[in-house]
Design a protein around this motif. Structure first.
Motif, PDB file in Angstrom:
ATOM      1  N   LEU A   1      -7.960  -3.903   3.134  1.00  0.00           N
ATOM      2  CA  LEU A   1      -8.583  -3.562   1.790  1.00  0.00           C
ATOM      3  C   LEU A   1      -8.717  -4.738   0.987  1.00  0.00           C
ATOM      4  CD1 LEU A   1      -6.436  -0.591   1.207  1.00  0.00           C
ATOM      5  CD2 LEU A   1      -8.827  -0.561   1.778  1.00  0.00           C
TER       6      LEU A   1
ATOM      7  N   LEU B   1      -0.761   4.061  -2.190  1.00  0.00           N
ATOM      8  CA  LEU B   1      -2.020   3.758  -2.637  1.00  0.00           C
ATOM      9  C   LEU B   1      -2.693   5.119  -2.652  1.00  0.00           C
ATOM     10  CD1 LEU B   1      -3.739   1.462  -3.306  1.00  0.00           C
ATOM     11  CD2 LEU B   1      -4.975   1.749  -1.054  1.00  0.00           C
TER      12      LEU B   1
ATOM     13  N   SER C   1     -12.232  -4.734  -0.606  1.00  0.00           N
ATOM     14  CA  SER C   1     -12.765  -3.554  -1.190  1.00  0.00           C
ATOM     15  C   SER C   1     -12.370  -3.599  -2.701  1.00  0.00           C
ATOM     16  CB  SER C   1     -12.125  -2.535  -0.441  1.00  0.00           C
ATOM     17  OG  SER C   1     -10.784  -2.063  -0.633  1.00  0.00           O
ATOM     18  N   GLU C   2     -12.660  -2.346  -3.239  1.00  0.00           N
ATOM     19  CA  GLU C   2     -12.181  -1.928  -4.432  1.00  0.00           C
ATOM     20  C   GLU C   2     -10.506  -1.934  -4.877  1.00  0.00           C
ATOM     21  OE1 GLU C   2     -13.605   2.114  -2.944  1.00  0.00           O
ATOM     22  OE2 GLU C   2     -13.922   0.101  -2.531  1.00  0.00           O
ATOM     23  N   TYR C   3     -10.024  -2.132  -3.636  1.00  0.00           N
ATOM     24  CA  TYR C   3      -8.403  -1.926  -3.651  1.00  0.00           C
ATOM     25  C   TYR C   3      -8.123  -3.536  -3.635  1.00  0.00           C
ATOM     26  CZ  TYR C   3      -8.775   2.882  -3.074  1.00  0.00           C
ATOM     27  OH  TYR C   3      -9.058   4.148  -2.992  1.00  0.00           O
TER      28      TYR C   3
ATOM     29  N   LEU D   1      -4.518  -4.906  -4.985  1.00  0.00           N
ATOM     30  CA  LEU D   1      -3.293  -5.037  -4.143  1.00  0.00           C
ATOM     31  C   LEU D   1      -2.921  -6.437  -4.017  1.00  0.00           C
ATOM     32  CD1 LEU D   1      -3.887  -2.381  -1.261  1.00  0.00           C
ATOM     33  CD2 LEU D   1      -2.364  -2.228  -3.374  1.00  0.00           C
TER      34      LEU D   1
ATOM     35  N   PRO E   1       0.870  -1.269   0.057  1.00  0.00           N
ATOM     36  CA  PRO E   1      -0.027  -0.100   0.025  1.00  0.00           C
ATOM     37  C   PRO E   1       0.809   1.146  -0.107  1.00  0.00           C
ATOM     38  CG  PRO E   1      -0.786  -1.505   1.695  1.00  0.00           C
ATOM     39  CD  PRO E   1       0.692  -1.980   1.091  1.00  0.00           C
TER      40      PRO E   1
ATOM     41  N   THR F   1     -15.598  -0.808 -11.202  1.00  0.00           N
ATOM     42  CA  THR F   1     -15.051   0.631 -10.861  1.00  0.00           C
ATOM     43  C   THR F   1     -15.306   1.267 -12.163  1.00  0.00           C
ATOM     44  OG1 THR F   1     -12.781   0.356 -11.071  1.00  0.00           O
ATOM     45  CG2 THR F   1     -13.568  -0.049  -8.946  1.00  0.00           C
TER      46      THR F   1
ATOM     47  N   TYR G   1      -6.243   7.696  -3.810  1.00  0.00           N
ATOM     48  CA  TYR G   1      -7.840   7.557  -3.254  1.00  0.00           C
ATOM     49  C   TYR G   1      -8.543   8.510  -4.374  1.00  0.00           C
ATOM     50  CZ  TYR G   1     -12.112   8.441  -0.677  1.00  0.00           C
ATOM     51  OH  TYR G   1     -13.445   8.579  -0.655  1.00  0.00           O
TER      52      TYR G   1
ATOM     53  N   ARG H   1      -3.201  -3.493   3.771  1.00  0.00           N
ATOM     54  CA  ARG H   1      -3.536  -4.473   2.509  1.00  0.00           C
ATOM     55  C   ARG H   1      -4.663  -5.390   2.852  1.00  0.00           C
ATOM     56  NH1 ARG H   1       1.162  -6.074   1.503  1.00  0.00           N
ATOM     57  NH2 ARG H   1       1.337  -7.826   2.664  1.00  0.00           N
TER      58      ARG H   1
ATOM     59  N   HIS I   1      -8.795   5.689  -8.011  1.00  0.00           N
ATOM     60  CA  HIS I   1      -8.160   4.431  -7.411  1.00  0.00           C
ATOM     61  C   HIS I   1      -6.757   4.170  -8.295  1.00  0.00           C
ATOM     62  CE1 HIS I   1     -12.528   3.251  -6.273  1.00  0.00           C
ATOM     63  NE2 HIS I   1     -11.822   4.115  -5.275  1.00  0.00           N
TER      64      HIS I   1
ATOM     65  N   VAL J   1      -8.219   5.938   3.925  1.00  0.00           N
ATOM     66  CA  VAL J   1      -7.245   5.550   2.557  1.00  0.00           C
ATOM     67  C   VAL J   1      -6.417   6.846   2.218  1.00  0.00           C
ATOM     68  CG1 VAL J   1      -7.201   4.608   0.305  1.00  0.00           C
ATOM     69  CG2 VAL J   1      -8.888   3.697   2.067  1.00  0.00           C
TER      70      VAL J   1
END
Length: 341
Positions: free
Chosen positions: A187, A218, A190-192, A195, A7, A244, A220, A184, A223, A84
């Motif tokens: 997340l 990372l 999530s939409e992350y 990673l 991240p 996304t 925001y 990490r 993204h 984030v």
């Protein structure tokens, strides 16, 4: 293959401790030229320096904090909030490179030996490498097995310096991986989640190498990942999954985006960076073409569309302290202290 994308990651400092100033001076000439280091020929001085340092700077806004805006009355349910946007703000902290991630210490020193030095280090996250002679090897092995140290290197072997340079890189990587693991993991749903995509991580690592990236964070909205090279040139790697990207499209439709923009978005040939509106299509935007950047598609665990934006606007990056500048400052301090005129 790279297992995951950190991240956040930035160059850190290595402390070398040996009672022989001549050894340290000679060693300094053989280290990786891109390594930030400090030399100490007194273990007592080194301990005072390391143990008096504040905890690693995580910024004015903590990444994790108690979640206060909640209606759940059950105290057994602890809710933690994660910011984030605080991750990207780490790039603005001039002292980020000062973080000591690794200590390389000689075993046989008159004030105290290397093992005792490691026991007295206050920061348990610092990785420890001990240099040993043949007579000390059994002590080093026992300390390694006990978890007191992370590596030991035989000081008098022909390839000792090469082994040391490799070990330092491994330990710095492990230090940063440990520092960002909780972020990490949090997340991963999530939409992350990108990673943790190992295929994408290897691809992104290739982008880092091609651009000479030395630090990244990372990002925001949009993204992705903010990347910075040694000279301080910034790049924004915008990363979208199909999900996304669909969200970007839906908001653009709500904002009355023209068909030309929607068609370009659907083609995956380019991605927008609407820096004034946190990545979303601005209301009443007529000239959208200047915000578009050439994109590519990569297939990992899922399909990603990404674009690299050089010198991204809107992130207040003009005052960054580049890593090359920090190295130059450290070199000046070393020369003044160890090679006085």
């Amino acid at each position: 293959m790279t297992k995951a994308i950190k991240p956040f990651a930035y160059p850190t400092t290595v402390a070398f401790v040996d009672d022989s100033a001549a050894f340290l001076s000679n060693l300094s000439l053989q280290l990786d030229p891109q390594l930030a280091f400090r030399m100490f020929n007194s273990p007592a001085h080194a301990l005072r320096f390391l143990n008096s340092r504040p905890a690693p700077d995580q910024g004015s806004e903590p990444i994790f904090s108690p979640y206060l805006d909640r209606t759940e009355e059950n105290d057994a349910h602890q809710v933690v909030a994660m910011r984030v946007d605080a991750i990207r703000s780490l790039v603005h902290h001039a002292a980020r490179f000062e973080s000591v991630s690794v200590v390389v210490v000689d075993y046989d020193m008159p004030e105290l030996n290397g093992m005792e030095f490691c026991r007295r280090l206050a920061d348990s996250s610092v990785k420890k490498i001990v240099l040993t002679g043949k007579a000390d090897e059994h002590v080093a092995v026992r300390s390694f097995n006990e978890g007191l140290i992370d590596r030991f290197i035989r000081k008098h072997e022909i390839d000792a310096v090469d082994t040391l340079n490799h070990a330092i890189r491994d330990m710095q990587d492990a230090y940063l991986d440990q520092a960002g693991a909780s972020v990490r993991d949090a997340l991963s749903v999530s939409e992350y989640a990108f990673l943790k995509d190992s295929a994408l991580a290897a691809h992104v690592n290739g982008i880092f190498e091609a651009l000479g990236i030395v630090e990244h964070y990372l990002s925001y909205q949009p993204h992705g990942i903010l990347m910075v090279d040694g000279a301080g040139t910034a790049y924004l790697l915008v990363i979208h999954t199909d999900e996304t990207l669909r969200g970007v499209r839906e908001i653009a439709v709500e904002q009355g985006a023209p068909m030309g923009f929607l068609s370009e978005l659907d083609s995956h040939r380019s991605l927008p960076y609407f820096w004034r509106t946190e990545g979303y299509y601005p209301a009443q935007c007529v000239e959208w073409e200047p915000y578009m950047h050439t994109a590519a598609v990569f297939h990992g665990e899922r399909r990603y569309t990404y674009a690299v934006v050089k010198k991204p606007a809107g992130l207040a990056l003009d005052t960054l302290v580049p890593y090359d500048t920090f190295l130059h400052q450290l070199d000046g301090e070393f020369q003044a202290a160890w090679n006085p005129q």
